[in-house]
Each structure stands twice: as C-alpha cells, then as structure tokens.
Scaffold this active site. Structure first.
Site, PDB file in Angstrom:
ATOM      1  N   TYR A 140       9.989   0.181   1.592  1.00 58.78           N
ATOM      2  CA  TYR A 140       7.991  -0.871   0.915  1.00 58.78           C
ATOM      3  C   TYR A 140       7.005  -0.413   2.258  1.00 58.78           C
ATOM      4  O   TYR A 140       7.830  -0.679   3.438  1.00 58.78           O
ATOM      5  CB  TYR A 140       8.475  -2.167   0.452  1.00 58.78           C
ATOM      6  CG  TYR A 140       9.401  -1.778  -0.745  1.00 58.78           C
ATOM      7  CD1 TYR A 140       9.424  -0.888  -1.585  1.00 58.78           C
ATOM      8  CD2 TYR A 140      11.347  -2.359  -1.128  1.00 58.78           C
ATOM      9  CE1 TYR A 140      10.550  -0.745  -2.578  1.00 58.78           C
ATOM     10  CE2 TYR A 140      11.791  -2.559  -1.645  1.00 58.78           C
ATOM     11  CZ  TYR A 140      11.874  -1.270  -2.505  1.00 58.78           C
ATOM     12  OH  TYR A 140      13.000  -1.445  -3.491  1.00 58.78           O
ATOM     13  N   LYS A 141       5.711  -0.817   1.653  1.00 59.43           N
ATOM     14  CA  LYS A 141       4.796  -0.205   2.541  1.00 59.43           C
ATOM     15  C   LYS A 141       4.490  -1.543   2.223  1.00 59.43           C
ATOM     16  O   LYS A 141       3.111  -2.060   1.306  1.00 59.43           O
ATOM     17  CB  LYS A 141       4.348   0.819   2.394  1.00 59.43           C
ATOM     18  CG  LYS A 141       4.381   2.031   3.234  1.00 59.43           C
ATOM     19  CD  LYS A 141       3.575   2.503   3.013  1.00 59.43           C
ATOM     20  CE  LYS A 141       3.933   4.496   3.621  1.00 59.43           C
ATOM     21  NZ  LYS A 141       4.139   4.500   5.303  1.00 59.43           N
ATOM     22  N   ILE A 142       4.777  -2.863   3.475  1.00 60.40           N
ATOM     23  CA  ILE A 142       4.502  -4.203   2.905  1.00 60.40           C
ATOM     24  C   ILE A 142       3.410  -4.094   3.767  1.00 60.40           C
ATOM     25  O   ILE A 142       3.668  -4.162   5.157  1.00 60.40           O
ATOM     26  CB  ILE A 142       5.123  -4.908   2.407  1.00 60.40           C
ATOM     27  CG1 ILE A 142       5.934  -5.233   1.771  1.00 60.40           C
ATOM     28  CG2 ILE A 142       5.260  -6.609   2.978  1.00 60.40           C
ATOM     29  CD1 ILE A 142       7.443  -5.835   0.966  1.00 60.40           C
ATOM     30  N   PHE A 149       0.553  -1.405  -0.305  1.00 62.76           N
ATOM     31  CA  PHE A 149      -0.365   0.072  -0.564  1.00 62.76           C
ATOM     32  C   PHE A 149       1.025   1.138   0.370  1.00 62.76           C
ATOM     33  O   PHE A 149       2.118   1.311  -0.017  1.00 62.76           O
ATOM     34  CB  PHE A 149      -1.195   0.125   1.034  1.00 62.76           C
ATOM     35  CG  PHE A 149      -0.887   0.315   2.544  1.00 62.76           C
ATOM     36  CD1 PHE A 149      -0.411   1.503   2.680  1.00 62.76           C
ATOM     37  CD2 PHE A 149       0.124  -0.701   3.617  1.00 62.76           C
ATOM     38  CE1 PHE A 149       0.507   1.448   4.277  1.00 62.76           C
ATOM     39  CE2 PHE A 149       1.054  -0.624   4.593  1.00 62.76           C
ATOM     40  CZ  PHE A 149       0.661   0.991   5.008  1.00 62.76           C
TER      41      PHE A 149
END
Length: 307
Positions: free
Chosen positions: A158-160, A38
C-alpha cells in the site's frame, strides 16, 4: 511541475476549492506521524476522450490501505471514482495525473490517533511522462542504494504516507551521485524496488521480478505481468540478487509515473547493450497501445471521464 494553477481546483471533503486555497492544518496528525494514505493515478488522451487507467483498482487499494491503518474513509468507492472523473473535467485536462489522499485532522495531537476527523482530497494536473522520451529509449542509470527498504509489511502492499522516507533518501542519494534512480534491497539482501518503481529483469527470454514480500505490488507491475503473459513470455516472481540484475540481458522499471522505463546502467556497469532491449521495447509498445485506447482487448482497464 504545476501549471495554470490559477484555473484549477482541488476537491476536498465534498467541495471544490481553488488550487491556491487548498490547505492542511499545521497540527494535522498526518503531518506529524504519517498516518494517511494516497494513490497515484494517470489518465490518458484516447480517441474517445480522456480515460483513467485502472481507476477502480487504484481506488480499491486506497480503501484497503486506509483499512490497514484503521481509517474509515467517509465516502464510497463509487463516489471517489466519480470525483476523480469530475475533477479531471473541471480542470479541463486531456491527460494528466490524479492524486487522491486521505489524512487525519488536527483536533488533537499525540501518537494516539483517536477522535480525529478523516479528510479526503483529490487533485489533478498536467504531468507529462516522468521520464523523457530519450530515457524511454536509451534507458536510465541507477545506483545500488545504501538505504534498505522497510521490512514493515504495511509497506509491501500500500501507499502509506509514513513509509516513504527511505525512498526519498535513496532517490536523493542517487541524484547526488549523478544517477537517475536507485535500487533498494530488502532486509534479506534481495532486490526490493526502486525509490518509487517496481523492477523487472530479462534473462534468456524470461521476465523476472521480485516477490512482493518487501515491495509494493504496483498496479503497473500487475499490468505488465498480465501483458507479458498474454504476449507469451514466461514470467517468474522470485527473490533476485544484485548479481541477477548485473548479469541480466535487459532491465526496466514500472510504475504509474515511469510507465515502462529501461535501465541501461547500474553503478558503473552497463546492462545488456546499454540501450533498451527488444523485449522491453515490445512491452512498451503494447503498454502504450493499451493506455491510449488502441487495444480493445484491454479497454476494461480504462474509465472514460465523460461516463
């Protein structure tokens, strides 16, 4: 948090759905295993109309994160950039928050994520600053969390979705102890970040921030480094200890939600004078000029939703 949702829509897989009708199947692989990505994006009201801050950079990171998980997003960068502009207008927003999200379907369940549909959605809504105007001036209190930040390198850039449980637990712990936020350490005992923010400290006029080995290289973080250097400040990325933070002259968080928010207290110790410091205030002022379109030197960071 949400208002006027009866008049809002959410874009999902190429069509717009009413806010209350947008749903995810209970057996979505992402709900069970966290296999999704996201972004958090903000748009601001400028004299030329609503403008999204560093839209392309956020979208690029969304695609890079999906690639790390082996997920192929079935839309182009340009298509998702346009969706984020369009939904902002459809929801009749002057400023607010955007949440693009990519998640896997419910065609089967099990750790093996093969043969699953890739779903993409974008929501947009009003969201005033995450921190109050008082917090932006007086600063917030934080604690050293008992939770460490993940050492998984996927988290660092990262936005995981599946990597945020420690952040959630750290923030809950802070709130239960009467603080506003938490500081998480990495596996080597160095400062990593807040529950959802990057951290900077100021000592003897220099601006210091942790390396990104074990924290998100946030887009606001990158922006603040650029702004600081443009203003003539020395910026150093290095491993930082809790002692560095406790002995700093100023400290602040950065992030899409918090923007630039000073830290005035760590556990029971006051930072600096216990108020926003002069360098933090200067960075806040310059950052606000940029996001509201009042500094033409940084207009390339703004994407007007009407274009």
């Amino acid at each position: 948090m949400f208002a006027n949702t009866e008049k809002k829509v959410i874009w999902k897989n190429g069509t717009y759905e009413k806010w209350e009708d947008a749903s995810v199947h209970l057996l979505s692989h992402t709900m069970h295993y966290g296999t999704g990505v996201f972004e958090g994006v903000r748009a601001y009201k400028t004299d030329s109309g609503p403008a999204i801050f560093r839209l392309s950079d956020h979208t690029n990171r969304l695609f890079e994160a999906a690639d790390k998980l082996g997920i192929k997003i079935p839309y182009s960068h340009d298509e998702l950039n346009q969706v984020q502009k369009d939904i902002f207008l459809k929801n009749n927003l002057d400023e607010g928050y955007l949440r693009p999200i990519v998640f896997l379907g419910s065609e089967s369940l099990g750790i093996r994520a093969s043969g699953l549909s890739v779903n993409v959605a974008v929501a947009a809504w009003e969201w005033p600053s995450y921190m109050s105007p008082e917090a932006k001036e007086l600063g917030i209190s934080v604690i050293k969390s008992s939770f460490d930040q993940f050492s998984n390198p996927l988290h660092s850039g990262y936005k995981i979705i599946g990597t945020y449980i420690n952040s959630t637990m750290a923030l809950h712990e802070a709130i239960q102890k009467g603080a506003d936020e938490a500081i998480l350490l990495d596996k080597d005992g160095f400062i990593s970040e807040g529950s959802g923010e990057n951290i900077f400290i100021i000592k003897d006029g220099a601006i210091l921030t942790p390396l990104t080995n074990h924290c998100l290289n946030g887009i606001t973080r990158q922006s603040v480094i650029t702004i600081s250097e443009d203003l003539g400040y020395e910026v150093c990325e290095k491993n930082l200890t809790m002692d560095d933070l406790l002995n700093s002259d100023e400290a602040f968080f950065t992030g899409t939600a918090v923007e630039i928010t000073p830290i005035s207290k760590i556990d029971d110790q006051i930072i600096g004078k216990g108020l926003r410091g002069p360098i933090t205030e200067n960075l806040q002022r310059n950052y606000n000029d940029i996001i509201f379109g009042k500094n033409p030197d940084y207009n390339h960071w703004l994407s007007l939703v009407s274009n």
